[in-house]
Structures are given as C-alpha cells and as structure tokens.
Design a protein around this motif. Structure first.
Motif, PDB file in Angstrom:
ATOM      1  N   ALA A   1       6.620  21.705  -1.340  1.00 28.15           N
ATOM      2  CA  ALA A   1       6.114  21.047  -2.735  1.00 28.15           C
ATOM      3  C   ALA A   1       7.147  20.961  -3.711  1.00 28.15           C
ATOM      4  O   ALA A   1       7.355  19.773  -4.339  1.00 28.15           O
ATOM      5  N   TYR A   2       8.062  21.764  -3.753  1.00 25.28           N
ATOM      6  CA  TYR A   2       9.293  21.796  -4.566  1.00 25.28           C
ATOM      7  C   TYR A   2      10.361  20.726  -4.135  1.00 25.28           C
ATOM      8  O   TYR A   2      10.736  20.127  -5.093  1.00 25.28           O
ATOM      9  N   ALA A   3      10.397  20.769  -2.968  1.00 29.15           N
ATOM     10  CA  ALA A   3      11.289  19.907  -2.349  1.00 29.15           C
ATOM     11  C   ALA A   3      10.859  18.391  -2.603  1.00 29.15           C
ATOM     12  O   ALA A   3      11.552  17.419  -3.040  1.00 29.15           O
ATOM     13  N   ALA A   4       9.753  18.228  -2.378  1.00 26.33           N
ATOM     14  CA  ALA A   4       9.056  16.824  -2.534  1.00 26.33           C
ATOM     15  C   ALA A   4       9.204  16.521  -4.177  1.00 26.33           C
ATOM     16  O   ALA A   4       9.433  15.189  -4.350  1.00 26.33           O
ATOM     17  N   THR A   5       8.927  17.343  -4.899  1.00 27.71           N
ATOM     18  CA  THR A   5       8.916  17.230  -6.285  1.00 27.71           C
ATOM     19  C   THR A   5      10.364  16.768  -6.811  1.00 27.71           C
ATOM     20  O   THR A   5      10.574  15.838  -7.352  1.00 27.71           O
ATOM     21  N   VAL A   6      11.444  17.649  -6.414  1.00 29.78           N
ATOM     22  CA  VAL A   6      12.773  17.242  -6.995  1.00 29.78           C
ATOM     23  C   VAL A   6      13.383  16.110  -6.020  1.00 29.78           C
ATOM     24  O   VAL A   6      13.996  15.261  -6.848  1.00 29.78           O
ATOM     25  N   ALA A   7      12.878  15.812  -4.764  1.00 29.42           N
ATOM     26  CA  ALA A   7      13.256  14.494  -4.211  1.00 29.42           C
ATOM     27  C   ALA A   7      12.846  13.412  -4.980  1.00 29.42           C
ATOM     28  O   ALA A   7      13.389  12.313  -5.057  1.00 29.42           O
ATOM     29  N   SER A   8      11.447  13.481  -5.369  1.00 24.35           N
ATOM     30  CA  SER A   8      10.886  12.296  -6.084  1.00 24.35           C
ATOM     31  C   SER A   8      11.549  11.885  -7.570  1.00 24.35           C
ATOM     32  O   SER A   8      11.982  10.958  -7.597  1.00 24.35           O
ATOM     33  N   GLY A   9      12.103  13.250  -7.987  1.00 23.58           N
ATOM     34  CA  GLY A   9      12.820  12.878  -9.328  1.00 23.58           C
ATOM     35  C   GLY A   9      14.145  12.094  -8.994  1.00 23.58           C
ATOM     36  O   GLY A   9      14.679  11.266  -9.510  1.00 23.58           O
ATOM     37  N   LEU A  10      15.053  12.501  -7.911  1.00 19.06           N
ATOM     38  CA  LEU A  10      16.265  12.152  -7.451  1.00 19.06           C
ATOM     39  C   LEU A  10      16.067  10.721  -7.069  1.00 19.06           C
ATOM     40  O   LEU A  10      16.882   9.779  -7.557  1.00 19.06           O
ATOM     41  N   PHE A  11      14.925  10.409  -6.258  1.00 19.69           N
ATOM     42  CA  PHE A  11      14.876   9.031  -5.831  1.00 19.69           C
ATOM     43  C   PHE A  11      14.490   8.265  -6.864  1.00 19.69           C
ATOM     44  O   PHE A  11      14.762   6.836  -6.851  1.00 19.69           O
TER      45      PHE A  11
ATOM     46  N   GLY B   1       6.766   3.392  -8.348  1.00 16.34           N
ATOM     47  CA  GLY B   1       5.933   4.489  -7.889  1.00 16.34           C
ATOM     48  C   GLY B   1       5.569   4.760  -6.542  1.00 16.34           C
ATOM     49  O   GLY B   1       5.545   5.696  -5.736  1.00 16.34           O
ATOM     50  N   ALA B   2       4.983   3.439  -6.342  1.00 10.43           N
ATOM     51  CA  ALA B   2       4.438   3.321  -4.756  1.00 10.43           C
ATOM     52  C   ALA B   2       5.628   3.533  -3.743  1.00 10.43           C
ATOM     53  O   ALA B   2       5.627   3.978  -2.786  1.00 10.43           O
ATOM     54  N   ALA B   3       6.760   3.043  -4.256  1.00  5.92           N
ATOM     55  CA  ALA B   3       8.214   3.272  -3.494  1.00  5.92           C
ATOM     56  C   ALA B   3       8.360   4.773  -3.249  1.00  5.92           C
ATOM     57  O   ALA B   3       8.798   5.224  -2.269  1.00  5.92           O
ATOM     58  N   ILE B   4       8.517   5.170  -4.388  1.00  5.42           N
ATOM     59  CA  ILE B   4       8.660   6.787  -4.382  1.00  5.42           C
ATOM     60  C   ILE B   4       7.848   7.579  -3.401  1.00  5.42           C
ATOM     61  O   ILE B   4       8.183   8.526  -2.677  1.00  5.42           O
ATOM     62  N   VAL B   5       6.470   7.171  -3.411  1.00  8.65           N
ATOM     63  CA  VAL B   5       5.360   7.837  -2.564  1.00  8.65           C
ATOM     64  C   VAL B   5       5.763   7.621  -1.233  1.00  8.65           C
ATOM     65  O   VAL B   5       5.695   8.074  -0.245  1.00  8.65           O
TER      66      VAL B   5
ATOM     67  N   GLY C   1      -7.208   3.058 -10.697  1.00 11.50           N
ATOM     68  CA  GLY C   1      -6.194   2.172 -10.451  1.00 11.50           C
ATOM     69  C   GLY C   1      -4.996   2.307 -10.010  1.00 11.50           C
ATOM     70  O   GLY C   1      -4.131   1.513 -10.166  1.00 11.50           O
ATOM     71  N   ALA C   2      -4.551   3.828  -9.672  1.00 14.38           N
ATOM     72  CA  ALA C   2      -3.625   4.176  -9.315  1.00 14.38           C
ATOM     73  C   ALA C   2      -3.013   3.885  -7.702  1.00 14.38           C
ATOM     74  O   ALA C   2      -3.267   4.666  -6.816  1.00 14.38           O
ATOM     75  N   ALA C   3      -2.053   2.720  -7.763  1.00 10.12           N
ATOM     76  CA  ALA C   3      -1.664   2.400  -6.461  1.00 10.12           C
ATOM     77  C   ALA C   3      -1.018   3.447  -5.656  1.00 10.12           C
ATOM     78  O   ALA C   3      -1.379   3.551  -4.490  1.00 10.12           O
ATOM     79  N   PRO C   4      -0.166   4.144  -6.442  1.00  6.96           N
ATOM     80  CA  PRO C   4       0.605   5.366  -5.373  1.00  6.96           C
ATOM     81  C   PRO C   4      -0.450   6.414  -5.068  1.00  6.96           C
ATOM     82  O   PRO C   4      -0.059   6.975  -4.003  1.00  6.96           O
ATOM     83  N   LEU C   5      -1.302   6.512  -5.625  1.00  2.80           N
ATOM     84  CA  LEU C   5      -2.372   7.528  -5.036  1.00  2.80           C
ATOM     85  C   LEU C   5      -2.835   7.124  -4.007  1.00  2.80           C
ATOM     86  O   LEU C   5      -3.084   7.925  -2.807  1.00  2.80           O
ATOM     87  N   TYR C   6      -3.129   5.739  -3.673  1.00  6.58           N
ATOM     88  CA  TYR C   6      -3.912   5.451  -2.187  1.00  6.58           C
ATOM     89  C   TYR C   6      -2.683   5.419  -1.303  1.00  6.58           C
ATOM     90  O   TYR C   6      -3.143   5.694   0.010  1.00  6.58           O
TER      91      TYR C   6
END
Length: 449
Positions: free
Chosen positions: A99-109, A116-120, A402-407
């Motif tokens: 979970a921490y790796a996913a969070t930091v990686a999302s920030g770096l990417f 948003g959708a590309a990050i997910v 309406g949040a596309a990244p959520l889907y």
C-alpha cells in the motif's frame, strides 16, 4: 456585465458539453471559446482571431504538449515498473508495504504523467495484484489506488495547472516561475496525506507484508532502476537556474538575467526529454516502425491537449479583452471582509462538488478563474490560492459516482465499484478538502515566489 455574462456562458458551455453531452474536454473548450467570443458582438471575428493567435503562440501551450509526449515516452519505457521495484525493496518487508509502495509510486508517476486514470491503470496494474497477495481485499486495493489517482494534478505541469495558469483572473497575477516551487511542495503535501491514509487503511483493513517473490533485493532493483530517478531529478536543473537564490548566483556569473534567458516552461520538458532519451536509450523504440507506432499512439493525446490549451488561452484572452477584471472588482470587494477560513471552506466545497461529475481539468476550466478571484479577494495569497484550487479539483479519483479512475481501479481489482464509494469519500475526498483549506489559511506551509 458583458464580460461576466461571457464568463458564465463559458462555464455553462463547458459543463453542458462535457458533463451532459459526454463529449471530451477539447470539444468543450472550443465551444466555450466560441460562445465567449460571441459576446464581442460585431467584433466577433477580430477578437476571436487575435485571441486564437495568442493561444497558438503561448509557451503554456508548447509546455503542455511537450509534457504529454515526455510522459507517454517515459511510461512506455517501463519507468514506473522500475520505480515500484525500488520502492518494494525499501517497503515490501513491512506490514502494508504494498500500500505504501502504491502510494509513493503514484506520487512519483503522477509527477510525470498527471492523468488520474493513467496513474491507476499503470501503477495499479502492478500494485493491485501485489496488494491482494499481501492479504488485502480487492476493495482495499481499489480504494488505495483510486484515492491516489488525483495526486498527479497537484504537481506542476498537469493539464489543470496550465489551464489555471492561463485563466483570465490568474494570468495577470502569476507566472509559471512564481508557482513551480509552490506546486511541487503542494504535491509533496498531498503524497504525505495519502501516506497517512495508507497507514490508517493498513491498520484497519489488515494489509500484510508483500509476498517474498514480489520483493527484489535493493541492490538489484536500484542497479536496474536508478536511471528512472535521474529522469525525475532532471527537472531540478532549470528550476535551480531560474529560481532564487541559485538564479541570482547564475545571473552574476553569466552576466545576464537567468529567468529571462531560460523560460522555465520551455526548458523543463526539453531537459526532461533529453535526459530521458539518454538514460532510457536501451529501451527506446527501435527503428522507424516502432517510433511511428509511438507517434500514432501519442498523436490523439497531443491533439486533444493542444486544442484544449489553445482554446483555454484564447477564451481567457477574450474575457480579458471584454474587461472581465474591471467588471469583477465591485463584486469581489464584498469578499474583502470575509475570513480566509470561510472563503476557503466555501470555495473548496463548491470545487469538490463540481469535480464530482467532471474531471480535474474540466473542473479547473469551469470554476478555476472565479475561485481564484474569490480566494484572493478574501486575502489569500495568489500562489496559495492557486495551489488550493488544484488540490480541491484533484479529487477526481475519489468523487463517486463520476470518478473514472475509481472504475479503472475496480476493474483491475475485479470488484463492484459501488462497494468503495463511501470508503473513498471518507479516506480520501474529505481529507483532500481539509488539506486544501489548511493550505489556504496558512497552516500547511507553501513557498512563495
């Protein structure tokens, strides 16, 4: 009143075309520009043409296009996978490491790609399976990734950043050099907020350590992945050359004013691209066919971003020509007695609500100019108001339904997206609103120009 009515029509055109007719933001911005120019009456063609030329010549337009190409190129070279491998070597052996790796990686990417959708889709395709193998439920994995989706918009050089910078109420007040450092710190605050949320989720939802097969030795992952960190670090070069106190040192040594000689929005993507091509040369497309395939994939994105930015800048120029600043002043003077806390809370709630059906870029295009004017009229410094607006608008991944990244996250995790509607609001949407308010009132430090 003519310019104010034009602004209202501009907002309405974007919302209707994007949210009601479900058309893309590029089309919505073109319609908004034409509707705005119509308020020039008999001077429609003259005003529209001159404003369009200004949009085409803007360095903001060039920078937006350049960063889209750079982010697409670096994504395809596997930069994200190598970053996540390094993070997993650091964090994977502790409870909740995935979970921490996913969070930091999302920030770096997100600092590179912003979407948003590309990050997910990119980070999530790697980390969601890892989280599930770390005894996390599919709902928890999707929750973390969808909550992280908006972090890219809070770093410099996202589409929302450029659109807000070109807004008619912002353009006369701020330049890119005034806010780059501010927005980098803003992004860091938002990654920090998400790490806090990841900690709470790990404690409450029982995410365990990563599976041993998902963890590479640090020596191995760093040996393979260190170039990805060099690419991210390369953006510091033009910033240091143009921002005090280092800019003063450079100016004295070379005998010219560094910020004037090195336009920040021109050199940032160029430096990042050159460094990226150098350090990623072994995994770049090979031969004409692969390069044409890359250009074919990037072309539609460049077209959409180009149309969006040119239309946004042109519409801003039209509103300036119509006298928006002077016409807004009497109304904004009524906000001078309102406390920054009240102004920030009201504006933040409005932006978060608008961001529900719209994405970050559309939200900023629709309400960003008015929100900036309202916040600054209440005494909030311009660079802080700019940052807070991006934070509130970045809630695209955690604003159901309406949040596309959520889907996208729910699809990768193979869960019913409705099951994380309430958790994503509690864990990510409300903290995003709160952090924006804390920035606006000065509780969270942000550097100025």
């Amino acid at each position: 009143m003519n310019a104010i009515l034009a602004l209202v029509a501009f907002i309405a055109a974007i919302v209707v075309w994007n949210a009601v007719f479900k058309r893309n933001i590029g089309e919505a911005m073109v319609i908004g520009f034409l509707v705005t120019a119509a308020f020039a009456g008999m001077d429609f063609f003259t005003v529209a043409w001159e404003s369009l030329l200004d949009g085409l010549k803007s360095e903001i337009t060039f920078a937006a296009l350049a960063f889209v190409f750079v982010s697409e190129l670096l994504t395809r070279t596997g930069l994200v996978q190598r970053m996540v491998d390094i993070l997993s070597s650091f964090l994977g052996r502790r409870r909740g490491g995935s979970a921490y790796a996913a969070t930091v990686a999302s920030g770096l990417f997100g600092a590179v790609a912003h979407n948003g959708a590309a990050i997910v889709a990119t980070v999530g395709s790697i980390t969601i399976p890892w989280m599930k193998r770390s005894k996390a439920s599919g709902e928890t994995a999707a929750l973390v990734l969808s909550g992280n989706a908006g972090v890219g918009a809070t770093f410099p050089f996202s589409g929302a950043f450029f659109i807000l910078l070109a807004a008619p109420t912002v353009l006369p007040v701020l330049s890119a050099g005034d806010i780059v450092a501010t927005i980098f710190v803003t992004g860091a605050w938002m990654v920090g907020m998400r790490l806090i949320m990841a900690y709470v989720i790990v404690k409450r939802r029982g995410v365990q350590a990563m599976e041993p097969q998902d963890i590479h030795p640090l020596r191995t992952s760093f040996k393979v992945g260190w170039p990805s960190l060099v690419v991210l670090g390369s953006i510091a070069v033009p910033i240091l050359l143009t921002a005090p106190p280092t800019a003063d040192f450079v100016s004295i040594r070379v005998g010219i004013d560094a910020p004037d000689a090195i336009p920040l929005l021109i050199w940032l993507p160029i430096v990042m691209l050159l460094v990226g091509l150098l350090v990623e040369r072994k995994v770049l497309p090979k031969g004409r066919a692969q390069w044409w395939e890359l250009f074919g994939a990037v072309g539609p994105k460049l077209g959409l971003v180009g149309v969006t930015m040119i239309s946004a800048f042109a519409a801003s120029d039209v509103l300036k020509t119509l006298g928006l600043d002077d016409q807004l002043k009497p109304y904004l003077e009524g906000l001078t007695g309102v406390s920054p806390l009240v102004a920030a809370t009201v504006v933040g709630v409005v932006i978060v609500l608008v961001a529900g059906p719209l994405n970050t870029t559309s939200t900023v295009a629709a309400v960003g100019p008015v929100a900036f004017a309202a916040l600054t009229a209440a005494g909030i410094p311009p660079h802080v108001a700019f940052a807070a607006i991006l934070v509130w608008a970045s809630s695209e991944g955690c604003s159901p339904p309406g949040a596309a990244p959520l889907y996208v996250a729910a699809g990768i995790a193979e869960i019913n997206p409705v099951r994380i509607f309430v958790p994503v609001v509690l864990y990510y949407l409300l903290p995003t609103l709160l952090f924006g308010v804390l920035m606006a009132v000065g509780v969270l430090w942000l550097p100025g120009a």
